[in-house]
Write a protein that holds these residues in place. Structure first.
Motif, PDB file in Angstrom:
ATOM      1  N   LEU A   1      -2.332 -57.124  43.573  1.00  0.00           N
ATOM      2  CA  LEU A   1      -3.400 -57.913  44.189  1.00  0.00           C
ATOM      3  C   LEU A   1      -3.200 -58.088  45.690  1.00  0.00           C
TER       4      LEU A   1
ATOM      5  N   LEU B   1       0.072 -63.991  48.214  1.00  0.00           N
ATOM      6  CA  LEU B   1      -0.072 -64.550  46.868  1.00  0.00           C
ATOM      7  C   LEU B   1       0.348 -66.016  46.837  1.00  0.00           C
TER       8      LEU B   1
ATOM      9  N   ALA C   1      -0.535 -61.865  38.424  1.00  0.00           N
ATOM     10  CA  ALA C   1      -1.288 -61.061  39.382  1.00  0.00           C
ATOM     11  C   ALA C   1      -0.610 -59.699  39.461  1.00  0.00           C
TER      12      ALA C   1
END
Length: 214
Positions: free
Chosen positions: A145, A151, A142
């Motif tokens: 993001l 996350l 990622a």
């Protein structure tokens, strides 16, 4: 003929094939073409597209060159998802899933994966909508993001089953790590970024939700 882009790429991936170099250069051309119609990346970074996005994405591959199953979340304009898909052609049997909820960006991703004959699939959905659909990968990526603690929540179903995460973070990464430790336990390896001295790739595994977190 070799150009500066190939020379720079080989500083990160010395043994990359000429076919893969050609594919990545072709992706840059495709990206620039589509960027005229839809916003795939910050316009301010387009002059440094090869370094800021392509090399930045490619640096993940040598961290797990033998991984067979990859998952990229919030793939956006294809960084690092499509770059990894092109690089994974050198690893027989390897594949990658890309998750992107924006319809226009998902269409671009499908076009790119098809044009460069990669073993990848685009999922035009929210991340929590594909938890049950995508089996636990070897590696989750990622880029730009969400904060680290978010996350963890987004990837918990996979991380709890043994996946390793490679999360690319900028200059505030130390603060994000500390904020995450209140709610999560995890093993961490920090890899310096090859494109920015203030950035890192966080290699995270053995993620466990602390009992106080709901």
């Amino acid at each position: 003929m070799s150009d500066w882009r190939e020379k720079r790429l080989r500083q990160v991936l010395p043994t990359v094939s000429r076919e893969t170099v050609t594919g990545l250069i072709g992706f840059e051309d495709l990206f620039r073409k589509w960027s005229k119609a839809i916003n795939l990346a910050s316009p301010a970074t387009l002059d440094e597209l090869w370094e800021r996005h392509i090399i930045d994405s490619a640096q993940l591959y040598p961290l797990f060159p033998n991984a067979q199953k990859w998952l990229d979340l919030g793939s956006g304009g294809g960084f690092p998802g499509v770059i990894l898909a092109i690089l994974l052609k050198e690893n027989a049997g390897a594949r990658i899933d890309l998750v992107e909820s924006n319809g226009k960006k998902a269409a671009f991703l499908r076009t790119a994966l098809a044009q460069f004959a990669t073993s990848g699939m685009v999922h035009p959905a929210r991340i929590d909508a594909v938890w049950a659909k995508i089996p636990t990968p070897d590696v989750i990526t990622a880029r730009a993001l969400a904060p680290l603690k978010e996350l963890f929540a987004l990837t918990e179903p996979w991380l709890a089953n043994g996946a390793t995460a490679l999360f690319q973070k900028g200059r505030d990464y130390r603060r994000e790590i500390e904020e995450s430790r209140d709610g999560w336990s995890f093993d961490l390896v920090q890899h310096p970024s090859v494109v920015d001295v203030e950035s890192v790739v966080l290699q995270i595994s053995n993620v466990r939700r602390n009992s106080a977190v709901k």
